[in-house]
Design an enzyme around this catalytic site. Structure first.
Site, short mmCIF file in Angstrom:
data_model
loop_
_atom_site.label_atom_id
_atom_site.label_comp_id
_atom_site.label_asym_id
_atom_site.label_seq_id
_atom_site.Cartn_x
_atom_site.Cartn_y
_atom_site.Cartn_z
CG ASP A 269 -9.81 3.72 136.83
OD1 ASP A 269 -10.68 2.74 136.12
OD2 ASP A 269 -9.06 4.49 136.30
C1 BGC Z 1 -9.61 3.46 133.10
C2 BGC Z 1 -10.84 3.92 133.20
C3 BGC Z 1 -11.98 3.23 132.54
C4 BGC Z 1 -12.08 2.02 133.19
C5 BGC Z 1 -13.12 1.26 132.71
C6 BGC Z 1 -9.45 2.04 133.35
O1 BGC Z 1 -8.40 1.27 133.15
O2 BGC Z 1 -8.60 4.36 133.85
O3 BGC Z 1 -10.84 5.40 132.48
O4 BGC Z 1 -13.01 4.12 132.54
O5 BGC Z 1 -10.84 1.36 132.93
O6 BGC Z 1 -12.74 0.69 131.43
#
Ligand code: BGC
Length: 752
Positions: A269
Site C-alpha cells: 500500500d
Molecule cells: C489506501 C489504498 C489506496 C492507496 C492509493 C492508500 O492510502 O489505503 O486503499 O489504494 O492509498 O491511493
C-alpha cells in the site's frame, strides 16, 4: 417475473474462459525473451510503482527506472508519461493505477450502498462503467475492489467495502472484479489482510485474529476476487498477529500464495514499506526493503525503497536474484495477459469526450443505483411514499451540497454534474404538483459544526408552514472514508437538535440519512415519520431516491451490516458465535450490557418496502445430503400490498452440533423476486452443502455430518426454519475450500 439467483449469474460469466493454455505459453516465451534483455535497473524498475508528485521524474520512465506509475488520472497528465515512455529502450507497458472506487466521471453510490442493493448484475454494471471511463483517460489498473470485511463502522472505510457478511461480500467481490475486467481494467483485491478489524475501529490499527476465523470470514472475498480474475492483491497497513502485513511472509507466502494459489502481483500500500520503521521493524530502509521483498511483496507503491535499496540488497546477497526475477515475471505476466501494450496510447477524441460530458449509459446506471440502494428503515405510518403534500420543505445543507454527494472518492467527477437531492426532489415534486422550499438550516450542519440554535429555530419556524418536511442529515464527505474513524456514530454537530426542532413542529418529518455508515437514530426514531438511508448519492443517484420517495419505485435495498443502537455495542454482527449464557431480559448473568440494549436497532438484511410481502416456511427438496450435494430451498413469496415490490429472500444456515462453535445464522444464498400487487411466486435458492463447513486449525475446511437448520426470511432474525441431515461430511485442503458464488473449477471471464 425476475428471479435472480445470485450464484448463476456469476458462474456463467466465470465459465466463459480465462487465458488459454496456448496463450499462457506464448506469454511465458515472450517473458523469457524479454528477461534476457533486462538490466538490473530495468528489472528493479518493473517492481517500482511511482506516484504523480509535484516533482515527477519523467526521465525515469524513459530510463526504465519507473516501470509503473499511479494517479495520473486525467488524459493530459497521462499523455506526459506516455511521451516519456515512448523514448524508453524496451517500451515495456506500464501499469498505470488509480483508485477507481465507485465511478470516475460518473459517480455511483459508494460500494457499501451498492452492496445494499443485493443486486450483483447492477454492481457489475457500475464497475464496468467505472472502468470504461477510466480506460478512456489512460488508467489501466485500479486499486479496487476493497474486499475487507468489517463489523465495526467506527472504521471510516466501511464505505468502500461490502459490509459485514462474508457470503455477500464474496459474491460482490466477484461481480465487481468481473465488471472492472469487462471495462478493461486490471483489478486489485485489497487490503490483505484483516484491515477492517483494527482495534477500536481506528484506521491502520493492529489486528489479532485466530486463523480459522481468518479463513472462514476474511479470506473468502479475496478468493472470490482472485477467482474472478483480480490480478493484483494489495497488502494492508496493519500489523497482523504481531507482524506488519507488508512484511508478513506467513500471510503473503503461506496463506496467499500457497493456500490461496494466488499467482499475480502483490503490491504494497501507499508508502507502507517506508512506514514499517514506525512499526519498529528497523530504522534502516535497506532492512525494510529486504524484509518486505523477501516476505513476498512484488511491487513497491510510493516508498521508492525497492529502486533505491534493492541493488545493495542483491549485491550483499540478502535478496536473491531469483526472487527478483520471480517478482518481475509476475509483473510482466499481468501486463502481457491484460495486453497493456495495446493500451500505451491515448485516443485523444475518446479522452476529450470523456472529459467533456457524461456518458448517458453511466447516468442510467447511476439512477438505477439510487433507486435500488435507497434503504427504507422506518415508516410506521406509511408516510412514504409521499402523497398529497402541496408544499414540501427540504431541510439541511447536505441536500444541496454537490461535493458531499460525491463522497470521499470523487475521482474525475465534477460538482456541476451532480444532481443533488434538493434538485431531484424539486423536479419530482413539480411533476406531482407540489412546491419545494429549500431551507439550508445552517451552514451549521457542516462538519466541524458551529452550534447555531437561532438558525435551527428559524428553519423550524419556516418548515412548520409546509405540509411535510424532508430533513437531509448525515455525514459530509470528510467524515467518511480513509482516516475518518469515528468514536461516536451519533449525527455530528447540531444535526440531532435540528431534527428535534423539526419534529416539534408537529409536521410529518422524513429523515434521509446521507453517508457511508450507520448513524445512531435512537434519540429521534420515535419522533419522526420515516427514515431512509441514501448513502452518498453520487452524480445521479438522487433522481432514483426522489422516485422512491414519491412512489415511482418501491424501496428494495437491504442492510449489508447490522445497524447499532449505540456506539458502545460495536463491533457487532449478526453471525456472532453463541454463548453459554445467551442474553435474556430476565437474567442478569447473561451476555448483555447493563446500561444499553443488546439487540441492534436494525438487523443485517433488513429493509422495508411499500408492499406487504409474506414468506412461507422453507421447503427443502431433501432431508438428507452428503457434502457433495446441493439442497434446494423453496419459499413462496406473496405480495398482499397495493404496489409492485422487489423482495429479497435470504437463506441462512446453522450447523446445529459441531466440533467448533458455529454462528446461529450464516447467510448462504439469496434471491430477488419482483412481484406485482396480489402476486405470489415460488422462489428457489440452491445451497451447496460443501459451502456449509468451516476451517480448522490446520487450515483445512470441513463439513461435519449432522443436523443443519435452514432459515429463510427477510432479515437475519428470521425464525422460519427447516432441517436436514448431512450423512457424509468432507475435509479438503485450504485451496479446495469452496468459495461463495464460485462453482468449483470456474475460470475467470475474458477481459475486454
Ligand atoms: C489506501 C489504498 C489506496 C492507496 C492509493 C492508500 O492510502 O489505503 O486503499 O489504494 O492509498 O491511493
Amino acid at each position: 417475473m425476475v428471479v435472480k439467483s445470485v450464484r448463476f449469474a456469476l458462474v456463467l460469466a466465470l465459465a466463459a474462459g480465462a487465458v488459454s493454455e496456448a496463450r499462457a505459453d506464448a506469454i511465458d516465451r515472450k517473458i523469457d525473451a524479454l528477461m534476457r534483455k533486462l538490466t538490473l535497473e530495468d528489472k528493479i524498475g518493473q517492481v517500482t510503482l511511482a506516484s504523480i508528485a509535484e516533482v515527477f521524474h519523467y526521465d525515469k520512465v524513459t530510463s526504465g527506472a519507473y516501470g509503473n506509475v499511479m494517479n495520473f488520472g486525467t488524459a493530459p497528465e497521462f499523455a506526459k508519461v506516455l511521451d516519456a515512455w515512448k523514448k524508453s529502450r524496451l517500451k515495456i507497458p506500464l501499469l498505470h493505477g488509480t483508485d477507481i472506487i465507485y465511478g470516475n466521471r460518473t459517480l455511483f453510490v459508494p460500494p457499501i450502498g451498492q452492496a445494499a442493493s443485493f443486486d450483483l448484475a447492477l454492481n457489475r454494471a457500475a464497475s464496468e462503467q467505472s472502468a470504461l471511463e477510466s480506460v478512456a483517460a489512460g488508467t489501466n489498473w485500479t486499486y479496487a475492489p476493497m474486499v475487507d470485511l468489517s463489523r465495526d463502522p467506527r472504521w471510516g472505510r466501511v464505505v468502500e467495502g461490502a459490509g459485514e457478511d462474508v457470503h455477500l461480500a464474496s459474491c460482490l467481490a466477484g461481480a465487481r472484479v468481473e465488471g472492472l475486467r469487462a471495462g478493461g481494467l486490471v483489478a486489485t483485491a485489497k487490503h490483505f489482510v484483516a484491515y477492517g478489524f483494527g482495534e477500536g475501529g481506528r484506521d491502520y490499527d493492529a489486528v489479532e485474529m485466530g486463523e480459522p476465523f481468518l479463513r472462514d470470514r476474511v479470506l473468502p472475498p479475496f478468493r472470490a476476487a482472485i477467482a474472478a480474475g483480480a490480478e493484483t492483491v494489495m497488502s494492508s497497513f496493519n500489523a497482523f498477529n504481531g507482524v506488519p502485513a507488508t512484511a508478513n511472509g506467513h500471510l503473503l507466502k503461506d496463506i496467499l500464495r500457497r493456500d490461496m494459489r494466488f499467482g499475480g502481483i502483490v503490491t504494497s500500500d501507499w508508502g507502507a514499506i517506508d512506514q514499517l520503521k514506525n512499526h519498529g521493524l528497523s530504522p534502516d530502509p535497506l532492512d525494510l526493503t529486504v524484509a518486505t521483498f523477501n516476505a513476498g511483496v512484488d511491487l513497491d507503491m510510493a516508498s521508492d525503497f525497492f529502486r533505491k535499496y534493492l541493488p545493495t540488497a542483491i549485491a550483499q546477497g540478502r535478496v536473491s536474484k531469483a526472487r527478483l526475477d520471480e517478482a518481475v515475471r509476475r509483473v510482466l505476466r499481468v501486463k502481457f495477459e491484460a495486453d497493456l501494450g495495446k493500451r500505451m496510447t491515448l485516443d485523444p477524441a475518446q479522452a476529450r469526450a470523456t472529459q467533456a460530458k457524461l456518458d448517458p449509459r453511466g447516468r442510467e446506471i447511476a439512477i438505477e443505483m439510487g433507486r435500488r440502494t435507497t434503504l427504507l428503515l422506518h415508516n410506521p405510518k406509511d408516510r412514504l411514499p409521499l402523497s398529497g403534500a402541496k408544499r414540501i420543505a427540504v431541510v439541511g445543507g447536505l441536500a444541496d451540497s454537490p461535493r458531499d454527494h460525491m463522497g470521499p472518492h470523487p475521482a474525475l467527477s465534477k460538482p456541476e454534474d451532480i444532481v443533488t437531492l434538493r434538485a431531484a426532489i424539486m423536479a419530482r415534486a413539480e411533476k406531482a404538483g407540489a412546491s419545494v422550499d429549500f431551507l439550508e438550516a445552517c451552514g451549521a450542519c457542516r462538519f466541524p459544526a458551529a452550534t447555531d440554535d437561532a438558525a435551527i429555530a428559524e428553519t423550524a419556524k419556516k418548515a412548520a408552514d409546509t405540509d411535510v418536511i424532508i430533513a437531509v442529515v448525515g455525514e459530509t464527505y470528510e467524515e467518511s472514508g480513509e482516516a475518518a474513524a469515528r468514536a461516536d456514530l451519533a449525527l455530528s454537530g447540531p444535526q440531532t437538535r435540528l431534527i428535534d426542532a423539526l419534529a416539534a413542529t408537529g409536521k410529518p418529518v422524513v429523515v434521509l440519512l446521507s453517508g457511508g455508515r450507520p448513524m445512531l437514530v435512537e434519540s429521534f426514531i420515535e419522533k419522526v415519520d420515516a427514515i431512509a438511508m441514501v448513502w452518498f448519492p453520487g452524480s445521479h443517484g438522487a433522481i432514483g431516491v426522489a422516485e422512491v420517495l414519491f412512489g415511482d419505485a418501491s424501496p428494495s435495498a437491504r442492510l449489508p451490516f447490522t445497524w447499532p443502537r449505540s456506539t458502545g455495542q460495536l463491533p457487532l454482527s449478526y453471525d456472532r458465535l453463541p454463548t453459554g449464557r445467551p442474553a435474556s431480559a430476565d437474567d442478569k448473568w447473561t451476555n448483555k450490557y447493563i446500561d444499553i440494549a443488546w439487540m441492534p436497532r436494525f438487523p443485517f438484511g433488513y429493509g422495508l418496502s411499500y408492499g406487504r410481502t409474506t414468506l412461507s416456511a422453507p421447503r427443502l427438496d431433501r432431508t438428507t445430503a452428503t457434502a457433495a450435494d446441493t439442497v434446494k430451498v423453496t419459499v413462496t413469496v406473496a405480495n398482499a400490498g397495493p404496489r409492485a415490490v422487489r423482495e429479497t429472500v435470504q437463506v441462512y444456515v446453522h450447523d446445529v452440533i459441531a466440533s467448533r462453535s458455529r454462528p446461529s445464522r450464516e447467510l448462504k444464498g439469496w434471491a430477488q423476486v419482483d412481484l406485482a400487487p396480489g402476486e405470489s411466486r415460488d422462489v428457489t435458492v440452491p445451497i451447496r452443502i460443501a459451502t456449509l463447513g468451516f476451517h480448522v486449525e490446520d487450515g483445512g475446511h470441513v463439513v461435519e455430518p449432522g443436523r443443519f437448520r435452514i432459515f429463510t426470511g427477510k432479515d437475519a432474525t428470521t425464525e422460519e426454519a427447516a432441517e436436514f441431515e448431512v450423512t457424509k461430511g468432507s475435509k479438503v485442503a485450504p485451496w479446495e475450500a469452496p468459495i461463495p458464488c464460485v462453482e468449483p473449477g470456474a475460470k475467470p471471464a475474458k477481459r475486454k
